[in-house]
Design an enzyme around this catalytic site. Structure first.
Site, PDB file in Angstrom:
ATOM      1  N   GLY A  13      -3.992  61.742  14.424  1.00 26.25           N
ATOM      2  CA  GLY A  13      -3.026  60.711  14.073  1.00 26.25           C
ATOM      3  C   GLY A  13      -1.740  61.303  13.531  1.00 26.25           C
ATOM      4  O   GLY A  13      -1.409  62.471  13.797  1.00 26.25           O
ATOM      5  N   THR A  49      -5.840  57.066  16.975  1.00 22.37           N
ATOM      6  CA  THR A  49      -6.063  56.317  15.728  1.00 22.37           C
ATOM      7  C   THR A  49      -6.344  54.854  16.045  1.00 22.37           C
ATOM      8  O   THR A  49      -5.735  54.272  16.940  1.00 22.37           O
ATOM      9  CB  THR A  49      -4.871  56.380  14.740  1.00 22.37           C
ATOM     10  N   ASP A  97      -5.463  52.747  14.068  1.00 24.72           N
ATOM     11  CA  ASP A  97      -4.360  52.032  13.412  1.00 24.72           C
ATOM     12  C   ASP A  97      -3.193  51.753  14.358  1.00 24.72           C
ATOM     13  O   ASP A  97      -2.345  50.911  14.052  1.00 24.72           O
ATOM     14  CB  ASP A  97      -3.844  52.832  12.211  1.00 24.72           C
ATOM     15  N   GLY A 139      -6.590  49.543   8.203  1.00 19.94           N
ATOM     16  CA  GLY A 139      -5.146  49.725   8.393  1.00 19.94           C
ATOM     17  C   GLY A 139      -4.497  49.708   7.034  1.00 19.94           C
ATOM     18  O   GLY A 139      -4.200  48.638   6.505  1.00 19.94           O
ATOM     19  N   ARG A 181     -14.686  51.803  13.367  1.00 24.11           N
ATOM     20  CA  ARG A 181     -14.350  53.126  13.919  1.00 24.11           C
ATOM     21  C   ARG A 181     -15.503  53.759  14.678  1.00 24.11           C
ATOM     22  O   ARG A 181     -15.335  54.774  15.343  1.00 24.11           O
ATOM     23  CB  ARG A 181     -13.958  54.047  12.770  1.00 24.11           C
TER      24      ARG A 181
END
Ligand code: F6P
Length: 356
Positions: free
Chosen positions: A109, A132, A134, A177, A282
């Site tokens: 990331g 990622t 995110d 996040g 995840r």
């Protein structure tokens, strides 16, 4: 030619699919190539821990979650700090040169990209790949891992709907996040959340209460509120992240979700629950979308390596898989713009962002 692959930072679905694509593409094009798996992210490069990977290591991992190479978080700030007369960065550069790498693929990331930028500046050939859940890496439309996490978070919200409706409860679901709200926004909209709270739009408690009351008065006695880990109250917004974290530590809270749910229960008079799916978002197998994306990104990265194009990170720009110079993207964050089309559509259908 000797190349290394490392996976750094939080794991996510798709890492192994990328490793597979890089390995298979390189071996198909250059059967004499030597590929090494670097253990546990930058830690393996710092400590000189790598192992030779053969064709069979790249088989059977397309749909396997996590990373077969292991990962770790190595904070960017610590990379250049002196440690026993050297620094982690210097040790990585020395190991890179001593081992005779021609290129290292860094799957990670924002932090991973920043460190990759340092390595490149020190003369190491690196190629980054945007990983990622995110989706906050600057310069790419999408990161691998995001869509898998989105599917999982959406399913969590779907499942919460039925139980919230049955009990007439207001359920706060905290989505991962901590800096950006992409996952919360997308999962919130895809899951039909009534209120979506993201770090980019600080929220006001009274606005949240008003949105809940409107819905209840409209005949819907249950609510789903999607809250990003990094969501902030408007009263907290003027403070720096560190100051906010300190104030929350005093209250024994790392996120705002529990406080918000308690406040709503007391002030709106509805029964609330908090659900934190956490690392479930995840874990597990990559989605079909992420398997495709990872294969494309990995293959383009391998192609760049064979052409000797280094100091770059692979990216999707307007739907096309291409690359950016690391110097242009490392250290920058892709926030959700306030004028984002998904936000606009959500507002138009009555979703509240807790700000008006
Ligand atoms: O960077 C991805 C992310 O999943 C964030 O959304 C989350 O806050 C963080 O990692 C948690 O990571 P860990 O528990 O592995 O430190």
């Amino acid at each position: 030619m000797k190349v290394g692959i490392l996976t750094s930072g939080g794991d996510c679905p798709g890492l192994n699919s990328v490793i597979r694509a890089i390995g298979k593409h390189l071996i198909n094009s250059r059967p004499d190539i030597e590929i090494y798996g670097i253990s546990d992210g930058y830690a393996g490069l710092i400590n000189g821990e790598y192992h030779r990977m053969r064709a069979e290591d790249f088989s059977g991992i397309l749909n396997v979650g996590g990373t077969i190479l292991g990962t770790s978080r190595q904070p960017f700030k610590q990379m250049t700090l002196p440690e026993n007369g050297t620094s982690r960065l210097q040790r990585m550069v020395e190991n890179y040169k001593k081992f005779g790498f021609d290129c290292v693929f860094t799957l990670g990331g924002a932090g991973t990209h920043k460190t990759a930028g340092l390595l490149y500046a020190e003369g190491c050939n690196v190629i980054g790949l945007p990983k990622t859940i995110d989706n906050d890496i600057y310069g790419t439309d999408v990161t691998f891992g995001f869509h898998s996490a989105l599917d999982i978070a959406t399913e969590c919200i779907d499942r919460l709907h039925t139980t919230a409706a049955s009990h007439g409860r207001t359920i706060f679901v905290e989505i991962m996040g901590n800096k950006v709200g992409w996952l919360t926004l997308y999962a919130g909209v895809a899951g039909g959340a009534d209120i979506i709270l993201i770090p980019e739009i600080p929220f006001n408690l009274e606005c949240v209460a008003a949105a809940l009351r409107r819905r209840i008065e409209g005949g819907k006695p249950f609510n789903i509120v999607a809250v990003a880990e990094g969501a902030v109250l408007d009263s907290e917004a003027p403070f720096k992240k560190k100051e906010r974290a300190f104030a929350r530590r005093e209250l024994r809270e790392t996120t705002v979700t529990a406080h918000l749910a308690e406040w709503v229960q007391e002030n709106v008079g509805v029964e609330t629950r908090v659900v934190v799916p956490g690392h479930i978002q995840r874990g597990g197998s990559p989605s079909a979308y992420d398997r495709l994306l990872s294969t494309q990104l990995g293959s383009v990265a391998a192609g760049l390596c064979l052409k000797g194009r280094f100091g770059v990170t692979v990216a999707v720009i307007n739907g096309e898989v291409t690359y950016n110079a690391l110097t242009e993207v490392a250290g920058r964050t892709k926030f959700v713009p306030k004028e984002n089309q998904t936000i606009k559509a959500a507002r138009n259908i009555g979703v509240s962002f807790g700000d008006v």
